[in-house]
Design a protein around this motif. Structure first.
Motif, PDB file in Angstrom:
ATOM      1  N   PHE A 201      38.334  34.619  28.425  1.00 26.32           N
ATOM      2  CA  PHE A 201      38.882  33.540  29.247  1.00 26.32           C
ATOM      3  C   PHE A 201      37.765  32.804  29.977  1.00 26.32           C
ATOM      4  CE2 PHE A 201      40.355  32.737  33.684  1.00 26.32           C
ATOM      5  CZ  PHE A 201      41.080  31.599  33.410  1.00 26.32           C
TER       6      PHE A 201
ATOM      7  N   ILE B 268      38.128  43.860  44.757  1.00 21.29           N
ATOM      8  CA  ILE B 268      37.762  42.502  44.358  1.00 21.29           C
ATOM      9  C   ILE B 268      36.290  42.448  43.992  1.00 21.29           C
ATOM     10  CG2 ILE B 268      37.479  40.168  45.262  1.00 21.29           C
ATOM     11  CD1 ILE B 268      40.162  40.529  46.618  1.00 21.29           C
TER      12      ILE B 268
ATOM     13  N   THR C 275      37.275  53.271  41.308  1.00 24.86           N
ATOM     14  CA  THR C 275      35.834  53.388  41.011  1.00 24.86           C
ATOM     15  C   THR C 275      35.463  52.264  40.068  1.00 24.86           C
ATOM     16  OG1 THR C 275      36.612  55.082  39.515  1.00 24.86           O
ATOM     17  CG2 THR C 275      35.195  55.802  41.315  1.00 24.86           C
ATOM     18  N   LEU C 276      34.754  51.295  40.596  1.00 20.89           N
ATOM     19  CA  LEU C 276      34.383  50.142  39.784  1.00 20.89           C
ATOM     20  C   LEU C 276      32.915  50.168  39.390  1.00 20.89           C
ATOM     21  CD1 LEU C 276      36.309  47.389  41.717  1.00 20.89           C
ATOM     22  CD2 LEU C 276      37.009  48.598  39.688  1.00 20.89           C
TER      23      LEU C 276
ATOM     24  N   LYS D  71      28.959  52.632  39.806  1.00 22.21           N
ATOM     25  CA  LYS D  71      28.483  53.993  40.043  1.00 22.21           C
ATOM     26  C   LYS D  71      28.249  54.289  41.517  1.00 22.21           C
ATOM     27  CE  LYS D  71      23.889  52.599  38.593  1.00 22.21           C
ATOM     28  NZ  LYS D  71      22.877  52.767  37.568  1.00 22.21           N
TER      29      LYS D  71
ATOM     30  N   ARG E  28      37.856  56.683  31.105  1.00 19.88           N
ATOM     31  CA  ARG E  28      36.555  56.021  31.189  1.00 19.88           C
ATOM     32  C   ARG E  28      35.681  56.300  29.968  1.00 19.88           C
ATOM     33  NH1 ARG E  28      33.701  53.179  34.692  1.00 19.88           N
ATOM     34  NH2 ARG E  28      35.236  53.251  36.352  1.00 19.88           N
TER      35      ARG E  28
ATOM     36  N   ILE F 253      28.946  55.999  34.949  1.00 18.47           N
ATOM     37  CA  ILE F 253      29.986  55.043  35.339  1.00 18.47           C
ATOM     38  C   ILE F 253      29.411  53.641  35.237  1.00 18.47           C
ATOM     39  CG2 ILE F 253      31.424  54.249  37.235  1.00 18.47           C
ATOM     40  CD1 ILE F 253      31.486  57.129  38.211  1.00 18.47           C
ATOM     41  N   LYS F 254      30.052  52.826  34.446  1.00 19.19           N
ATOM     42  CA  LYS F 254      29.585  51.450  34.298  1.00 19.19           C
ATOM     43  C   LYS F 254      30.646  50.493  34.807  1.00 19.19           C
ATOM     44  CE  LYS F 254      26.337  52.346  30.802  1.00 19.19           C
ATOM     45  NZ  LYS F 254      25.900  52.330  29.441  1.00 19.19           N
ATOM     46  N   THR F 255      30.202  49.346  35.249  1.00 20.82           N
ATOM     47  CA  THR F 255      31.155  48.324  35.685  1.00 20.82           C
ATOM     48  C   THR F 255      31.791  47.711  34.455  1.00 20.82           C
ATOM     49  OG1 THR F 255      29.679  47.912  37.511  1.00 20.82           O
ATOM     50  CG2 THR F 255      31.434  46.336  37.162  1.00 20.82           C
TER      51      THR F 255
ATOM     52  N   PRO G  50      45.025  34.625  31.432  1.00 22.15           N
ATOM     53  CA  PRO G  50      45.362  36.063  31.458  1.00 22.15           C
ATOM     54  C   PRO G  50      46.338  36.346  32.596  1.00 22.15           C
ATOM     55  CG  PRO G  50      43.078  35.708  32.122  1.00 22.15           C
ATOM     56  CD  PRO G  50      43.604  34.391  31.668  1.00 22.15           C
TER      57      PRO G  50
ATOM     58  N   LEU H 144      45.500  37.111  36.281  1.00 19.60           N
ATOM     59  CA  LEU H 144      44.967  36.103  37.204  1.00 19.60           C
ATOM     60  C   LEU H 144      45.887  35.906  38.400  1.00 19.60           C
ATOM     61  CD1 LEU H 144      42.410  34.449  36.969  1.00 19.60           C
ATOM     62  CD2 LEU H 144      43.782  32.532  36.261  1.00 19.60           C
TER      63      LEU H 144
ATOM     64  N   GLY I 153      38.222  34.278  39.901  1.00 20.73           N
ATOM     65  CA  GLY I 153      39.176  35.326  40.268  1.00 20.73           C
ATOM     66  C   GLY I 153      39.288  36.410  39.220  1.00 20.73           C
TER      67      GLY I 153
ATOM     68  N   TYR J 260      38.123  40.144  38.262  1.00 20.52           N
ATOM     69  CA  TYR J 260      37.585  41.303  38.952  1.00 20.52           C
ATOM     70  C   TYR J 260      37.318  42.437  37.978  1.00 20.52           C
ATOM     71  CZ  TYR J 260      39.990  38.565  42.436  1.00 20.52           C
ATOM     72  OH  TYR J 260      40.430  37.521  43.206  1.00 20.52           O
ATOM     73  N   PRO J 261      36.362  43.317  38.309  1.00 25.53           N
ATOM     74  CA  PRO J 261      36.117  44.479  37.445  1.00 25.53           C
ATOM     75  C   PRO J 261      37.328  45.399  37.412  1.00 25.53           C
ATOM     76  CG  PRO J 261      34.818  44.627  39.452  1.00 25.53           C
ATOM     77  CD  PRO J 261      35.418  43.276  39.420  1.00 25.53           C
ATOM     78  N   ARG J 262      37.417  46.176  36.367  1.00 22.88           N
ATOM     79  CA  ARG J 262      38.595  47.023  36.168  1.00 22.88           C
ATOM     80  C   ARG J 262      38.202  48.483  36.117  1.00 22.88           C
ATOM     81  NH1 ARG J 262      43.054  44.475  34.488  1.00 22.88           N
ATOM     82  NH2 ARG J 262      42.808  42.243  34.597  1.00 22.88           N
ATOM     83  N   GLU J 263      39.191  49.284  36.438  1.00 19.54           N
ATOM     84  CA  GLU J 263      39.012  50.715  36.258  1.00 19.54           C
ATOM     85  C   GLU J 263      39.855  51.150  35.060  1.00 19.54           C
ATOM     86  OE1 GLU J 263      40.861  53.373  38.982  1.00 19.54           O
ATOM     87  OE2 GLU J 263      39.141  54.700  38.995  1.00 19.54           O
TER      88      GLU J 263
ATOM     89  N   ASP K 263      39.547  38.960  29.706  1.00 19.23           N
ATOM     90  CA  ASP K 263      39.078  38.208  30.869  1.00 19.23           C
ATOM     91  C   ASP K 263      37.779  37.487  30.549  1.00 19.23           C
ATOM     92  OD1 ASP K 263      41.213  39.015  32.290  1.00 19.23           O
ATOM     93  OD2 ASP K 263      40.160  40.487  33.527  1.00 19.23           O
TER      94      ASP K 263
END
Lengths: 284, 638
Positions: free
Chosen positions: B72, A247, A202-203, A205, B51, B61-63, A21, A24, B42, B44-47, B69
């Motif tokens: 992958f 991160i 905001t990742l 809650k 939403r 709000i959820k991760t 992706p 990355l 590597g 990572y969570p996304r915004e 990804d």
């Protein structure tokens, strides 16, 4: 090996290469990993730098206090305080609000009788609706009217199109105004995006809370390396930095897992009643 | 009947994202394993942008993760290892419960291990990529190298961190790549430049370990980061050492320890290496070590701006000088001074270092060595002092590195109150700001304080001819002012470069063009003159007849056109005004505000300078009066 056999071996025996992706190789934030330190955070800062740092921190703190006061005023202070001895009285009054007391019951019962009579009257008035159908002529006329209206509308539109040619200047102006507005909005959106790129996303809650700024007061600064005092832990700083750079998602750290409490008890058969045992022993 | 058509969230943002919970189910992993996998890979969570749509209409709000990804991640072979771990733990648990110790031993002897090499290769396809991401890695590794074994942090992790970071420091020493240092209350900031990448890291102060509050930092997560970074730093070190022609697990040059039979050779070597005071064995001795190569800057660079090229050249020269800053200096470090950072910095710039033998292994000379030039001391006084050396405080080294030259030692001598330690990371100060002379002297060692101290000494010597003295002083001031103005043009040019406004750039370019053009014209004129004179001399003797014939088409001797300086200035001013008028309408306001701001700032500086001047003059007067009174009283006494 021929190219065909190479292809075959790679396809069937080798490890296939996956497409990675594109994210990355992109960093999730524009912030640097190690931010440049404020010159006032030196172990032996110049007076101006140190004051600047302290001033910044104080300003932040004042803002925070103001916010807290505002919240206090808007929430806690809006409610009346109730003395402990009056609490029950108020509660009783509040709970009995609207309940039929002796005086009101008589009046209310009379009113209800009237209502029942009215209902019966309305029932009598309702009549069955007659099913009226349109005749063929009526339908035709309606259709023709519709058609005529449509042609009239089209005529009007065509006329307008022709006359619009003379309004070109006006249209141009309108378009210009619209474009200007769109451009302004685009600019605004870009600015907003730029501003937000520095903020943590905001990742999860739980909200990200920045670390308290690191500083030492003038009394704590000794001015030489030997007497330098330890300040905030670097690990915490790193952890928060990772959160700030999107991160890891900010989270509340739970030290103990919540487990359902199991109630323990001894089966009645297995219970040992010491007194009873003693008694029995004595008897024997 | 079933309606055939698009359903909600089957395309667009709703289809792009996946919640963490769903990802766990899809990968069949526990939350802890999933976290670990994401950190290692590597991901990572996304915004999301919207939403509500991304969460398929679910509230709260959820991760969220990208679906691609997670797909992958599905192909990652270490997922199987993580599952193996789960099974392994179950087996061990069972064996323990059954008290089957033989089985426990058997299982423990071949436990599954995670291999992360391929992930490093995948995430950093080139060496430069890895270097770019080294900031975080180094900071965490330096931090973890100070940790004892803690729950969630395996002991070998901190030991490995220590080893790898020391190896990295050796590489930095060898390449002389260090550029900036700063002591903050947080720790030592270092900035090195390797392969054109600036790498900044923080080394914590050497305090004893303080246990962390557990609910503030997730140790497990940090440990996972370190687990990956260790592998990465190992690769980076290997590559660095090999490009530098060094043996990778670093080796010592001299193994002359024949006196005693070593119990543990490895421990001996690793200790010496961690002392940072030995040079390492090169891989191929036939290739000469990298000398202080004087790389000439390419003249044909793509940069067209002359001032920029000049600035780059000056910068390169400075760096070249910095690389040999401490060459020929022999330093002894007292025991109260933090050894490692100082040794690292001194060795980076070619200094010789030693310390007390009992403090740490690897000391090369003793305190009583007469050739020591500097002894670094961090206490107010010392009993036995040598005349041949400076007793100096550690800040001298840091400040010298940042100033890129050896600062005068007087201010840093033992027991002296140190001048402030300024940050080298903030060098782009606001352009037009008033800098008091004291601060300026701190930043710029060439700038001399024309201060009252030096002058007053002179004054004491000859009190009688005060007027003359003052005149001399004024002259001095003027000379210095001239010098400053001479230096300033370059600074001004820099400042103007810094201004990002394109208009100004254009202006400067135009000015340059104009000036160069006029110069060329003048030169041409001169050449013509010379040629004409020569021709005349030749022709006079030989071809007088021809001259007569050619009287009609006479060539007159050229005259040097004298340019009026004030006229030229006037013309330039006019042109400048014209250029100002050429500024586009949309930039005009900006330009005006900029110029106004500049004027205001200049005025402010002027005002502050004036204030200072008046203040200084008053002070001087006062002192003079005092001195007079003193003299009078003396005279009276006599």
């Amino acid at each position: 090996m021929s190219s065909d056999s190479i292809r075959h071996t790679i396809k069937h025996f080798g490890v296939q290469k996956r497409k990675l992706p594109s994210s990355l190789h992109k960093k999730p934030s524009v912030l640097p990993a190690v931010e440049a330190p404020h010159p006032g955070s030196s172990y032996n800062p110049s007076y101006v730098d140190h004051q600047d740092l302290l001033h910044q921190i104080a300003e932040k703190e004042l803002e925070f206090i103001k916010q807290e006061e505002h919240l206090d005023r808007v929430t806690t202070k809006m409610f009346k305080k109730i003395p402990q001895n009056k609490k029950e009285e108020y509660l009783l009054r509040e709970m009995s609000e609207g309940l039929p007391t002796k005086q009101t019951t008589n009046l209310k019962s009379a009113e209800e009788d009237d209502n029942e009579e009215d209902l019966s009257i309305t029932m009598a008035n309702s009549k069955p609706v007659k099913n009226v159908k349109k005749t063929l002529v009526q339908r035709r006329k309606q259709r023709e009217q519709k058609q005529a209206a449509y042609t009239r509308k089209m005529m009007k539109i065509n006329k307008k199109i022709v006359s619009d040619i003379y309004k070109l200047k006006n249209f141009e102006q309108q378009i210009e105004i619209k474009e200007k507005k769109l451009e302004f909005l685009r600019q605004k959106r870009m600015m907003k995006r730029e501003r937000e790129s520095l903020m943590p996303k905001t990742l999860s809650k739980t909200k990200f809370e920045p670390l308290d700024p690191d500083f030492q007061l003038a009394e704590e600064l000794t001015g030489n390396l030997r007497n330098c005092k330890p300040s905030m832990s670097l690990l915490k700083d790193r952890y928060k930095s990772l959160q700030q750079r999107n991160i890891i998602a900010p989270a509340i750290i739970k030290l103990k897992r919540d487990k359902a409490k199991v109630k323990k008890f001894v089966k009645p058969d297995h219970k040992i009643n010491l007194d009873a045992v003693k008694l029995r022993l004595n008897k024997v | 009947m079933v309606v055939i058509g698009k359903k909600k969230y089957q395309s667009g943002e709703g289809a792009q994202f996946i919640t963490r919970r769903a990802a766990l189910r899809k990968l069949q992993l526990t939350l802890n394993d999933f976290r670990k996998l994401c950190i290692l890979k590597g991901i990572y969570p996304r915004e999301p942008r919207n939403r509500k749509r991304a969460q398929k209409g679910e509230p709260g709000i959820k991760t969220l993760y990208h679906k691609k990804d997670i797909q992958f991640l599905m192909h990652e072979p270490i997922i199987w290892k993580l599952r193996d771990y789960k099974i392994f733990n179950r087996k061990i648990g069972r064996a323990k419960a059954m008290k089957d110790f033989a089985k426990i031993k058997k299982y423990l002897s071949n436990h599954p291990t995670l291999k992360l090499d391929h992930i490093v290769k995948e995430r950093y396809p080139t060496f430069i990529d890895a270097l770019r991401d080294l900031d975080d890695c180094l900071t965490l590794c330096f931090l973890f190298s100070t940790f004892p074994s803690l729950p969630h942090i395996p002991r070998d992790q901190s030991l490995l961190c220590r080893r790898l970071t020391i190896e990295f420091l050796h590489a930095v020493i060898y390449t002389k790549a260090l550029r900036k240092v700063f002591i903050s209350i947080k720790g030592y900031y270092y900035q090195a430049e390797i392969k054109g990448q600036t790498i900044t890291w923080i080394m914590p102060h050497h305090f004893c370990f303080e246990p962390q509050a557990k609910n503030e930092v997730d140790f497990k997560v940090m440990s996972t980061f370190v687990e990956f970074y260790i592998i990465m730093l190992g690769f980076v070190n290997y590559r660095l050492y090999h490009t530098l022609n060094l043996h990778y697990p670093p080796k010592l040059t001299n193994t002359g320890n024949n006196e005693k039979i070593l119990v543990d050779e490895e421990a001996y070597v690793s200790e010496r290496i961690s002392a940072l005071n030995v040079s390492l064995v090169s891989l191929d001795p036939s290739i000469p070590a990298v000398e202080d190569d004087e790389i000439e800057i390419d003249q044909f660079s793509s940069e067209t701006d002359a001032t920029k090229i000049e600035a780059a050249r000056v910068e390169a020269e400075k760096i070249q000088k910095l690389k040999n800053l401490f060459k020929g200096i022999k330093v002894f470090i007292n025991r109260e001074v933090p050894r490692e950072p100082l040794v690292f910095i001194l060795r980076c710039f070619g200094g010789e270092v030693s310390w007390d033998k009992l403090l740490f292994v690897g000391a090369t000379f003793d305190e009583n060595d007469e050739t020591i030039t500097h002894q670094i001391v961090d206490r107010p006084s010392i009993n036995k002092q040598y005349v041949s050396r400076y007793y100096i405080q550690p800040q001298w080294i840091f400040d010298s590195v940042n100033a890129r030259e050896l600062l005068p030692a007087e201010k840093y001598l033992m027991g002296a109150i140190l001048p402030p330690h300024l940050s080298p990371f903030i060098d782009n100060r606001h352009d037009q700001t008033y800098i008091p002379p004291e601060e300026r002297a701190l930043m710029d060692p060439n700038y001399k304080l024309d201060n009252l101290e030096a002058d007053s000494d002179e004054e004491v010597k000859n009190d009688d001819n005060e007027n003359e003295q003052e005149e001399i002083e004024k002259k001095k001031m003027k000379i210095q002012a001239d010098e400053i103005t001479k230096k300033n043009p370059r600074k001004k040019a820099k400042r103007e470069n810094d201004d990002k406004n394109e208009n100004e750039h254009e202006e400067i370019e135009v000015q340059n063009d104009l000036s160069s053009g006029s110069d060329e014209e003048e030169e041409d004129d001169d050449n013509d003159n010379v040629q004409i004179v020569e021709e005349e001399e030749k022709n006079k003797k030989k071809k007088q007849a021809q001259l007569e014939k050619k009287k009609k088409m006479k060539v007159q001797a050229g005259e040097i056109t004298k340019e009026n300086s004030w006229e030229k200035a006037k013309r330039e001013k006019q042109e400048y005004r014209l250029r100002e008028k050429m500024i586009k309408k949309k930039h005009r306001k900006l330009y005006k505000s900029m110029m106004k701001g500049r004027e205001e700032r200049a005025k402010e500086i002027w005002l502050l300078r004036k204030k200072r001047r008046i203040h200084d003059a008053e002070e001087k007067e006062k002192r003079k009066e005092q001195r007079k009174q003193l003299n009078k009283s003396k005279a009276v006494k006599v």
